[in-house]
Design a protein around this motif. Structure first.
Motif, PDB file in Angstrom:
ATOM      1  N   THR A 199      62.799  50.913  87.822  1.00  9.54           N
ATOM      2  CA  THR A 199      62.918  49.485  88.089  1.00  9.54           C
ATOM      3  C   THR A 199      64.014  48.865  87.239  1.00  9.54           C
ATOM      4  O   THR A 199      64.790  48.035  87.714  1.00  9.54           O
ATOM      5  CB  THR A 199      61.575  48.785  87.810  1.00  9.54           C
ATOM      6  OG1 THR A 199      60.604  49.339  88.665  1.00  9.54           O
ATOM      7  CG2 THR A 199      61.674  47.289  88.042  1.00  9.54           C
ATOM      8  N   VAL A 242      46.928  53.581  94.126  1.00 11.79           N
ATOM      9  CA  VAL A 242      48.191  53.170  93.514  1.00 11.79           C
ATOM     10  C   VAL A 242      48.643  54.293  92.582  1.00 11.79           C
ATOM     11  O   VAL A 242      47.849  54.816  91.807  1.00 11.79           O
ATOM     12  CB  VAL A 242      47.998  51.870  92.699  1.00 11.79           C
ATOM     13  CG1 VAL A 242      49.167  51.647  91.757  1.00 11.79           C
ATOM     14  CG2 VAL A 242      47.840  50.694  93.626  1.00 11.79           C
ATOM     15  N   ARG A 279      52.792  51.983  85.689  1.00  9.17           N
ATOM     16  CA  ARG A 279      52.149  50.662  85.639  1.00  9.17           C
ATOM     17  C   ARG A 279      51.782  50.431  84.177  1.00  9.17           C
ATOM     18  O   ARG A 279      50.874  51.062  83.663  1.00  9.17           O
ATOM     19  CB  ARG A 279      50.904  50.641  86.513  1.00  9.17           C
ATOM     20  CG  ARG A 279      51.174  51.030  87.949  1.00  9.17           C
ATOM     21  CD  ARG A 279      51.353  49.810  88.805  1.00  9.17           C
ATOM     22  NE  ARG A 279      52.075  50.144  90.025  1.00  9.17           N
ATOM     23  CZ  ARG A 279      52.031  49.395  91.126  1.00  9.17           C
ATOM     24  NH1 ARG A 279      51.298  48.302  91.156  1.00  9.17           N
ATOM     25  NH2 ARG A 279      52.729  49.707  92.180  1.00  9.17           N
ATOM     26  N   GLU A 290      52.901  44.932  89.524  1.00  9.66           N
ATOM     27  CA  GLU A 290      54.104  45.718  89.802  1.00  9.66           C
ATOM     28  C   GLU A 290      54.763  46.112  88.477  1.00  9.66           C
ATOM     29  O   GLU A 290      54.713  45.362  87.512  1.00  9.66           O
ATOM     30  CB  GLU A 290      55.086  44.875  90.622  1.00  9.66           C
ATOM     31  CG  GLU A 290      54.665  44.674  92.063  1.00  9.66           C
ATOM     32  CD  GLU A 290      54.633  45.975  92.842  1.00  9.66           C
ATOM     33  OE1 GLU A 290      55.566  46.781  92.684  1.00  9.66           O
ATOM     34  OE2 GLU A 290      53.662  46.207  93.581  1.00  9.66           O
ATOM     35  N   PRO A 291      55.376  47.288  88.431  1.00  9.47           N
ATOM     36  CA  PRO A 291      56.025  47.703  87.178  1.00  9.47           C
ATOM     37  C   PRO A 291      57.143  46.743  86.789  1.00  9.47           C
ATOM     38  O   PRO A 291      57.856  46.217  87.646  1.00  9.47           O
ATOM     39  CB  PRO A 291      56.602  49.074  87.517  1.00  9.47           C
ATOM     40  CG  PRO A 291      55.982  49.496  88.780  1.00  9.47           C
ATOM     41  CD  PRO A 291      55.518  48.280  89.489  1.00  9.47           C
ATOM     42  N   LYS A 292      57.252  46.506  85.484  1.00 11.01           N
ATOM     43  CA  LYS A 292      58.347  45.680  84.970  1.00 11.01           C
ATOM     44  C   LYS A 292      59.447  46.622  84.464  1.00 11.01           C
ATOM     45  O   LYS A 292      59.188  47.806  84.242  1.00 11.01           O
ATOM     46  CB  LYS A 292      57.834  44.825  83.812  1.00 11.01           C
ATOM     47  CG  LYS A 292      56.803  43.787  84.228  1.00 11.01           C
ATOM     48  CD  LYS A 292      56.605  42.788  83.088  1.00 11.01           C
ATOM     49  CE  LYS A 292      55.923  41.538  83.560  1.00 11.01           C
ATOM     50  NZ  LYS A 292      54.483  41.558  83.369  1.00 11.01           N
ATOM     51  N   ASP A 350      58.817  54.964  87.309  1.00 10.15           N
ATOM     52  CA  ASP A 350      58.053  53.804  86.826  1.00 10.15           C
ATOM     53  C   ASP A 350      56.616  54.168  86.488  1.00 10.15           C
ATOM     54  O   ASP A 350      56.023  55.019  87.136  1.00 10.15           O
ATOM     55  CB  ASP A 350      57.993  52.728  87.917  1.00 10.15           C
ATOM     56  CG  ASP A 350      59.263  51.914  87.974  1.00 10.15           C
ATOM     57  OD1 ASP A 350      59.840  51.678  86.898  1.00 10.15           O
ATOM     58  OD2 ASP A 350      59.661  51.518  89.084  1.00 10.15           O
TER      59      ASP A 350
END
Lengths: 898, 117
Positions: free
Chosen positions: A658, A538, A697, A704-706, A695
């Motif tokens: 995001t 990831v 993490r 998932e990234p906010k 993005d």
């Protein structure tokens, strides 16, 4: 020469000696009488005189028995009637079986070694994992009536937070309005800078309600707990130390209570020291101070930062408590719709809270080691079966001499239990060694991890498992051995085809079991390895190489003004960047992959204000200009924050990819304005989007990234940076001391803590997954090895039995390749049946692993196919080797072989 | 052997000394039962005699106490025989018994005026 034996035997009859002993005595005495007889003849006596002389040696008829009765122990024993009698002397039998079993074990060291090692691996793995389960899941928490302790959270599921940290005002309402809890206590994270006496140090601790310690039922080791008065604003200049901190920093000073130290720039008095191993709520906490809400804090429903623990009143059940808390939450919703519209309550038992995350992993591991043991059992059973077949003569003899079926089973079971006991002893040793290794892999987040030991419960578990194991793997050979054709077996060279067939069936069944179970384990391990690889690959959004990080938390008392703090960070980053080996340096409020950080709710310029509780939440970080460069986070559009973004100017904000996609789909966000408050906020509070960055993490690799935004530390005064991150061109660890000294060059009292490389943080964030994967991988490997050995053993044995047949086939002109195919085919058939069963089981059982997987489905076809092929390959090899050997047999030799 | 008194003495002495005699005989080399019995008879000039019914129970008792150890030995052309040898423990016992026997004999000699040759 006269035969004395009958005469002697008659005289010994009433002693009821064991037949062997009687025979020995008769032999020796008869020899003596012979000697006497011969001597007399040589001396010139007649045969009659010689006979009488010898006869006199036996004296009166009862003398010998009388004298011997004092020495020889008689054995209670009825004459042995073949096939009929049950022995009455059970103790003697057991003893005899044990001795016999021990002899068999010593006589076959190779067999014993293989069996014991296989069992030790199985039992050891079980004991080790059980001791983890025992400590983490089974042992009660070290508090008074731990079953009645619960954590109380805000349930904001509507926004994706089923267990959110409560706001102070909500906590106070819950505490005052409920009838179900004996007590309730709040806690909040706090870190403390300890200065004076040695290097300045940052220490993690908690602000807690005075009621916390009585609620847990834990007495301080020294001094006392907090008084209610100390839990008031102004009365809270007191501290309780953890036992570890007291020993480490204060040299275990027994007179420490009453002394004052400087924490966060304030003088604070020590009132108590907690007992060793007290760690609440987190193992990192080293000190506690009263939470002492100010009126302003106590009124706040917007800041969610507490952890709340409560104790159920006696007789109140969990559902009752939940119902009552739901009622209170509903009331608060009506009273404070602005803040509480989505706030419910979640009541979670403390134990579930602490172990909830690791429970599925531990249970999967426990299941896995159970399966490993099963494979080991099947293997040893196979070995015993093969050996039992070789012992048919012996068994036949025993049966002929009157041993009952039950008696034979018992003897075989004694042997297998003895083996299992040996395996258990060695396994325990393995567990002790394994556990010390295991402990270093257990993620710190598992509570009580360091308390894991081998206690009585584990010992009993091991004993129980060993005995059970012995019975399980001993039963099949025992049943088989006790059930056969006496006549056939006794015949010299008799080929006992019926037993052979049944034996092969049992052996085949065992191989199928081994293959099925190993496949199951391998698929489980394969899924975890696959998950882990995916997790590793990831993209965290930043480059972790050559990054050194440390915590530098400024005390508010010493740096009350935002300008002072900004100046400190500017100076620190400037000095650090000037160091040789440093490429760039930056500060931030929270590094990625830490499970904490700030978020704020925002409004957009030109869009209507959403109803309360529905405003978007954005993860927010306050950084210094070089942060993106240092973290290697590429800017996708616009510009970076720079030194020109000063306090007096409108705030500039860099947003994440995001965030841009979520809030400005199909639009260019650059130049758009947002505000952290209501739409009618004054113009100076508005922020302008100046750039878009890739993005990261923020909390976990698995999440998932906010949406996230970054502000300059010069402009944003509401969050304080406290992490320093340094990009180096050399090994980052080698610069740790230099960088720390640079900080101390700015302020010699400034604590620097948690010095870590970013790679460490990255690897720690997946420690739990690594732990589970590693263990399951090891267990699956052991199972595979055992299964391979098992298949090899069975194939070797059954082909050795068919040497004769193979010889005939080859003599009749069968090709070597044909025989090879035949032999391997036999093994392959078993393996394929095993694989089919294993696959079916895998589809059912891997579901329980769902929560442990990442990016892979529990029935991932690639993994399952690859693993099956691997197993089939290993199994083929294991049957190919003996098959090839079988075809090398010289037909002549094979035909002669009987 | 003519007097009843001397027969009682004979039996008691035999009983008390038997262990010592056997241990002494197997001290230097292992011997079988018949050998032991014959040697006792020979060396005592026929004064001391053991028959099968008394000798072997005694041997078994000594063996049970682990002072001597018996072992079946087959020599070429002979029937197998059980040979007894002195164990380490037997050695200690023998030394102790010899000592007390000597003291006993000396004490008796003093009282009865019997002189050693």
């Amino acid at each position: 020469m006269p035969d004395w034996k009958d005469e002697i035997r008659k005289r010994l009859a009433r002693l009821k000696l064991s037949p062997a002993r009687e025979a020995e005595i008769v032999d020796e005495l008869a020899q003596h009488l012979d000697d006497r007889y011969q001597q007399s003849l040589l001396g010139g006596a007649t045969e009659k005189e010689a006979y009488q002389a010898a006869r006199r040696e036996l004296a009166a008829s009862d003398v010998l028995a009388r004298e011997l009765s004092r020495v020889e122990r008689s054995v209670l024993q009825d004459p042995v009637v073949p096939g009929a009698q049950r022995r009455k002397n059970m103790g003697e039998d057991v003893w005899q079986d044990l001795r016999y079993g021990l002899r068999m074990i010593i006589k076959n060291p190779a067999f014993t070694a293989i069996a014991v090692i296989a069992l030790a691996l199985g039992i050891g793995a079980n004991s080790a994992i059980f001791s983890v389960v025992n400590t983490v899941l089974l042992q009660p928490l070290p508090y008074k009536d731990p079953d009645r302790l619960v954590m109380v959270w805000e349930d904001i599921s509507a926004k994706g937070f089923p267990r959110d940290t409560p706001a102070a005002a909500n906590y106070i309402d819950w505490r005052d309005q409920n009838q179900v809890f004996e007590g309730m206590a709040a806690m909040a994270n706090e870190s403390f800078n300890l200065t004076g006496a040695g290097d300045p140090e940052r220490i993690d601790g908690r602000r807690v309600s005075a009621s916390l310690f009585p609620l847990l039922g834990v007495e301080p080791y020294l001094g006392r707990a907090f008084s209610p008065e100390e839990d008031q604003p102004g009365g809270n200049k007191v501290v309780i130390l953890s036992n570890g901190l007291w020993k480490r920093r204060f040299g275990a000073d027994m007179n420490i209570v009453g002394k004052a130290f400087t924490f966060n720039g304030e003088s604070v008095q020590v009132v108590g020291v907690m007992p060793p191993r007290f760690q609440f709520p987190s193992p990192e906490d080293e000190l506690w101070v009263p939470i002492a809400f100010t009126n302003q804090q106590a009124a706040s429903r917007g800041r969610h930062y507490l952890q709340v623990i409560a104790r159920l009143k006696p007789g109140v059940s969990l559902p009752q408590a939940r119902a009552e808390m739901d009622t209170i939450a509903a009331r608060l919703k009506q009273q404070y719709p602005e803040t509480n519209a989505y706030v419910g309550v979640a009541v979670v038992p403390l134990h579930e809270q602490l172990v909830g995350d690791v429970k599925p992993a531990l249970l999967v591991l426990l299941g896995a080691v159970g399966f490993v043991l099963l494979v080991a059992c099947a293997n040893v059973a196979n070995l015993l079966l093969a050996r039992a077949a070789g012992r048919q003569k012996e068994i036949a003899l025993r049966v002929a001499l009157g041993a009952s079926r039950w008696r034979l089973i018992r003897q075989f079971l004694t042997e297998s239990v003895l083996l299992a006991a040996l395996g258990g002893a060695l396994g325990l040793l393995l567990a002790v060694v394994g556990l010390s290794v295991l402990k270093s892999f257990i993620p710190e987040t598992i509570s009580q991890a360091q308390a894991i030991t081998i206690d009585t419960k584990v010992l009993l578990f091991t004993l129980g498992v060993s005995l059970l194991t012995g019975v399980i793997f001993g039963l099949a050979p025992a049943m088989q051995a006790s059930n056969f054709n006496l006549n056939e077996s006794l015949k010299e060279g008799g080929r006992d085809s019926s037993v052979g067939a049944r034996g092969n069936r049992i052996r085949g069944l065992l191989v199928v079991t081994e293959v099925a179970v190993s496949l199951l384990l391998l698929i489980g391990a394969g899924l975890l390895i696959n998950s882990f690889l995916r997790l590793r690959s990831v993209d965290p959004g930043f480059r972790a190489e050559n990054l050194l990080t440390m915590k530098v938390v400024l005390p508010k008392l010493k740096y009350p003004e935002h300008a002072q703090r900004s100046a400190f960070y500017t100076e620190v980053t400037r000095r650090v960047e000037a160091l040789p080996g440093v490429k760039s340096a930056a500060v931030t409020t929270n590094l990625p992959l830490y499970l904490q950080g700030n978020s704020i709710t925002i409004n957009f310029d030109g869009r209507p204000e959403p109803p309360p509780g529905q405003r978007p939440v954005v993860v927010t970080r306050v950084i210094s200009p070089n942060y993106f460069t240092t973290m290697s986070m590429p800017l996708l559009a616009g510009r970076n924050i720079n030194d020109q973004d000063k306090l007096e100017l409108p705030a500039a904000v860099v947003i994440s990819e995001t965030m841009a996609k979520r809030f400005w789909p199909g639009e260019d966000p650059i130049g758009k304005r947002i505000v952290a408050g209501p739409l009618n906020s004054p113009p100076e509070e508005w922020m302008t989007v100046i750039g878009i960055v890739k993005d990261v993490r923020q909390f976990e690799l698995v999440a998932e990234p906010k949406p996230q935004m970054y502000l300059s530390y010069q402009q944003a005064s509401f969050f304080e940076p406290n992490d320093l991150v340094v990009k180096t061109s050399v090994d980052p660890v080698s610069l740790a001391a230099t960088v720390r000294n640079a900080v101390w060059g700015v302020d010699k009292d400034q604590p620097v803590s948690n010095i870590r490389t970013m790679e460490e943080i990255l690897s720690k964030s997946i420690a739990r997954q690594r732990f589970t994967m590693l263990l399951l991988g090891i267990f699956a490997g052991v199972a595979l090895l055992l299964a391979a050995v098992g298949i090899y053993g069975v194939m070797s044995y059954s082909l050795a039995q068919r040497t004769h047949e193979i010889g005939i086939r080859m003599a009749l002109g069968a090709q070597r390749s044909h025989v090879l195919k035949l032999a391997v085919g036999q093994g392959l058939k078993l393996v394929l049946i095993g694989v089919a069963i294993g696959l079916a089981a895998a589809f059912g059982l891997t579901r329980v692993m769902k929560s442990l997987l990442f990016g892979v489905s529990a029935t991932d076809p690639t993994t399952i196919f690859t693993i099956s092929m691997l197993l089939v390959g290993v199994a083929l090899l294991a049957s190919y080797i003996p098959a090839r050997r079988a075809t090398k047999v010289d037909p002549l030799v094979a035909l002669r072989y009987e | 052997m003519a007097y009843k008194g001397s027969r009682i003495l004979d039996r008691e002495l035999k009983k008390g000394s038997a262990e010592l005699l056997i241990l002494s005989l197997v001290e230097d080399q292992p011997r079988h039962g018949y050998d032991i019995g014959s040697l006792i008879e020979q060396r005592s000039g026929g004064m001391l005699k053991f028959n099968v019914a008394s000798l072997y129970p005694l041997l078994y008792r000594l063996e049970k106490r682990r002072w001597i150890q018996g072992r079946w030995v087959e020599k070429a052309g002979q029937r197998r025989r059980r040979y007894y040898r002195l164990t380490a423990e037997g050695k200690k016992v023998l030394a102790a018994q010899r000592n007390s026997w000597k003291e006993f004999v000396e004490a008796i000699s003093h009282i009865t005026g019997i002189k050693h040759a």
